[in-house]
Write a protein that holds these residues in place. Sequence first.
Motif, PDB file in Angstrom:
ATOM      1  N   LEU A  70      39.677  40.278  30.011  1.00  0.00           N
ATOM      2  CA  LEU A  70      40.954  40.137  30.725  1.00  0.00           C
ATOM      3  C   LEU A  70      41.888  39.125  30.072  1.00  0.00           C
ATOM      4  O   LEU A  70      43.105  39.241  30.184  1.00  0.00           O
ATOM      5  CB  LEU A  70      40.686  39.720  32.179  1.00  0.00           C
ATOM      6  CG  LEU A  70      40.073  40.802  33.068  1.00  0.00           C
ATOM      7  CD1 LEU A  70      39.435  40.181  34.305  1.00  0.00           C
ATOM      8  CD2 LEU A  70      41.108  41.835  33.471  1.00  0.00           C
ATOM      9  N   GLY A  71      41.339  38.087  29.447  1.00  0.00           N
ATOM     10  CA  GLY A  71      42.193  37.076  28.818  1.00  0.00           C
ATOM     11  C   GLY A  71      42.494  35.906  29.729  1.00  0.00           C
ATOM     12  O   GLY A  71      41.665  35.521  30.557  1.00  0.00           O
ATOM     13  N   ASP A  72      43.682  35.355  29.608  1.00  0.00           N
ATOM     14  CA  ASP A  72      44.042  34.135  30.344  1.00  0.00           C
ATOM     15  C   ASP A  72      44.254  34.406  31.835  1.00  0.00           C
ATOM     16  O   ASP A  72      44.561  35.527  32.232  1.00  0.00           O
ATOM     17  CB  ASP A  72      45.349  33.557  29.782  1.00  0.00           C
ATOM     18  CG  ASP A  72      45.154  33.002  28.380  1.00  0.00           C
ATOM     19  OD1 ASP A  72      43.997  32.712  28.021  1.00  0.00           O
ATOM     20  OD2 ASP A  72      46.158  32.876  27.664  1.00  0.00           O
ATOM     21  N   GLY A  73      44.119  33.328  32.629  1.00  0.00           N
ATOM     22  CA  GLY A  73      44.462  33.398  34.050  1.00  0.00           C
ATOM     23  C   GLY A  73      43.312  33.782  34.946  1.00  0.00           C
ATOM     24  O   GLY A  73      43.500  33.979  36.145  1.00  0.00           O
ATOM     25  N   VAL A  74      42.114  33.870  34.393  1.00  0.00           N
ATOM     26  CA  VAL A  74      40.951  34.262  35.187  1.00  0.00           C
ATOM     27  C   VAL A  74      39.756  33.411  34.774  1.00  0.00           C
ATOM     28  O   VAL A  74      39.641  33.006  33.614  1.00  0.00           O
ATOM     29  CB  VAL A  74      40.681  35.783  35.032  1.00  0.00           C
ATOM     30  CG1 VAL A  74      40.405  36.147  33.590  1.00  0.00           C
ATOM     31  CG2 VAL A  74      39.586  36.265  35.933  1.00  0.00           C
ATOM     32  N   GLY A  75      38.913  33.074  35.748  1.00  0.00           N
ATOM     33  CA  GLY A  75      37.734  32.257  35.484  1.00  0.00           C
ATOM     34  C   GLY A  75      36.643  32.589  36.484  1.00  0.00           C
ATOM     35  O   GLY A  75      36.635  33.674  37.069  1.00  0.00           O
ATOM     36  N   ASP A 110      31.917  38.216  30.868  1.00  0.00           N
ATOM     37  CA  ASP A 110      32.314  39.384  30.068  1.00  0.00           C
ATOM     38  C   ASP A 110      33.637  39.951  30.587  1.00  0.00           C
ATOM     39  O   ASP A 110      34.508  40.350  29.803  1.00  0.00           O
ATOM     40  CB  ASP A 110      31.228  40.470  30.111  1.00  0.00           C
ATOM     41  CG  ASP A 110      29.999  40.102  29.289  1.00  0.00           C
ATOM     42  OD1 ASP A 110      30.048  39.124  28.514  1.00  0.00           O
ATOM     43  OD2 ASP A 110      28.968  40.796  29.442  1.00  0.00           O
ATOM     44  N   LEU A 111      33.793  39.985  31.919  1.00  0.00           N
ATOM     45  CA  LEU A 111      35.066  40.432  32.500  1.00  0.00           C
ATOM     46  C   LEU A 111      36.195  39.509  32.064  1.00  0.00           C
ATOM     47  O   LEU A 111      37.277  39.965  31.688  1.00  0.00           O
ATOM     48  CB  LEU A 111      34.972  40.455  34.031  1.00  0.00           C
ATOM     49  CG  LEU A 111      34.237  41.636  34.663  1.00  0.00           C
ATOM     50  CD1 LEU A 111      33.926  41.346  36.123  1.00  0.00           C
ATOM     51  CD2 LEU A 111      35.077  42.911  34.540  1.00  0.00           C
ATOM     52  N   CYS A 112      35.944  38.198  32.120  1.00  0.00           N
ATOM     53  CA  CYS A 112      36.966  37.230  31.690  1.00  0.00           C
ATOM     54  C   CYS A 112      37.355  37.470  30.239  1.00  0.00           C
ATOM     55  O   CYS A 112      38.544  37.439  29.894  1.00  0.00           O
ATOM     56  CB  CYS A 112      36.454  35.801  31.859  1.00  0.00           C
ATOM     57  SG  CYS A 112      36.238  35.277  33.559  1.00  0.00           S
ATOM     58  N   LEU A 131      41.033  44.054  38.709  1.00  0.00           N
ATOM     59  CA  LEU A 131      41.369  42.731  38.164  1.00  0.00           C
ATOM     60  C   LEU A 131      42.510  42.833  37.157  1.00  0.00           C
ATOM     61  O   LEU A 131      43.449  42.029  37.182  1.00  0.00           O
ATOM     62  CB  LEU A 131      40.137  42.123  37.489  1.00  0.00           C
ATOM     63  CG  LEU A 131      39.074  41.547  38.431  1.00  0.00           C
ATOM     64  CD1 LEU A 131      37.757  41.357  37.684  1.00  0.00           C
ATOM     65  CD2 LEU A 131      39.546  40.219  39.020  1.00  0.00           C
ATOM     66  N   ALA A 132      42.436  43.820  36.287  1.00  0.00           N
ATOM     67  CA  ALA A 132      43.482  43.989  35.271  1.00  0.00           C
ATOM     68  C   ALA A 132      44.830  44.282  35.924  1.00  0.00           C
ATOM     69  O   ALA A 132      45.873  43.796  35.467  1.00  0.00           O
ATOM     70  CB  ALA A 132      43.094  45.118  34.318  1.00  0.00           C
TER      71      ALA A 132
END
Length: 269
Positions: free
Chosen positions: A163-168, A158-160, A120-121
């Motif tokens: 990771l920060g912005d751009g993921v949901g 927790d993953l979101c 994901l990163a």
Amino acid sequence: MSHTTDLSINLATIRAQCDLRAACEACARHGIAWVAPWRDQLAATGLAEAARILAGNGLKATGLCRGGMFTTAPDALDDNRRAIDEAAAIGATHLVLVVGGLPAGSRDLAAARRRVADGLAALLPYARAAGMPLAIEPLHPMYAPDRACVNTLAQALDLCDALGDGVGVVLDTYHLWWDPELWPQIARAGRDGRILAHHISDFLVPTRDLLNDRGMMGDGVIDFPAFRRAVAAAGFGGPQEVEIFSTEWAQKPGEAVIATCIERFNSVC
Ligand code: ZN
């Protein structure tokens, strides 16, 4: 009263009966405003033609299904970048990610989960540049071995966070209904602006087939109004998306399946 503008049909629901064009035409006839196509359907139709078919039928795309499979696909990063491009080409609101399970022969679930986080990163900068949100879909734990080792909403959030912005996240009733932490985690997802989609199908008792025995809303044990209230209270105003993989419903005419989806959506959800 019918309110089909709040309803999306995931085209897996009628994939056995209808190709992309037939499915879109049938949805349009029933007043549906949203659909969620699959990548193989775009490939079979051609990407530009698929975009024309959606627009020509007045349809917008909720999610494109799907990217992910970070743990098993050797070319996962390249393939996911292509999926982002395809999602952008049809104007989808997000790309659905089914993140992958255990690699063949592995029993190391923790390692698979680390690989998902790393994948994901690695993908996220490309998604951000394309303006295409990545939607992590936590799947019911029975799919941890071979589909997705992200299995609760808390784990996905927790993953979101990391990771920060751009993921949901995708909130799918079938995958999440059993979770004792569901309501506070839906509230958390809303607070953090992470809710990208709300999928609906019912959990049948018994479930006879791990993959293809999802129920029409009202035929199983899920409390849809409670789920919808929690999602609405969390601030998500997007459509609910019917996503039913079912050998039983695959045997009925596509138009009849769509009509039943609308009727149950209005009477049950
Ligand atoms: Zn789903």
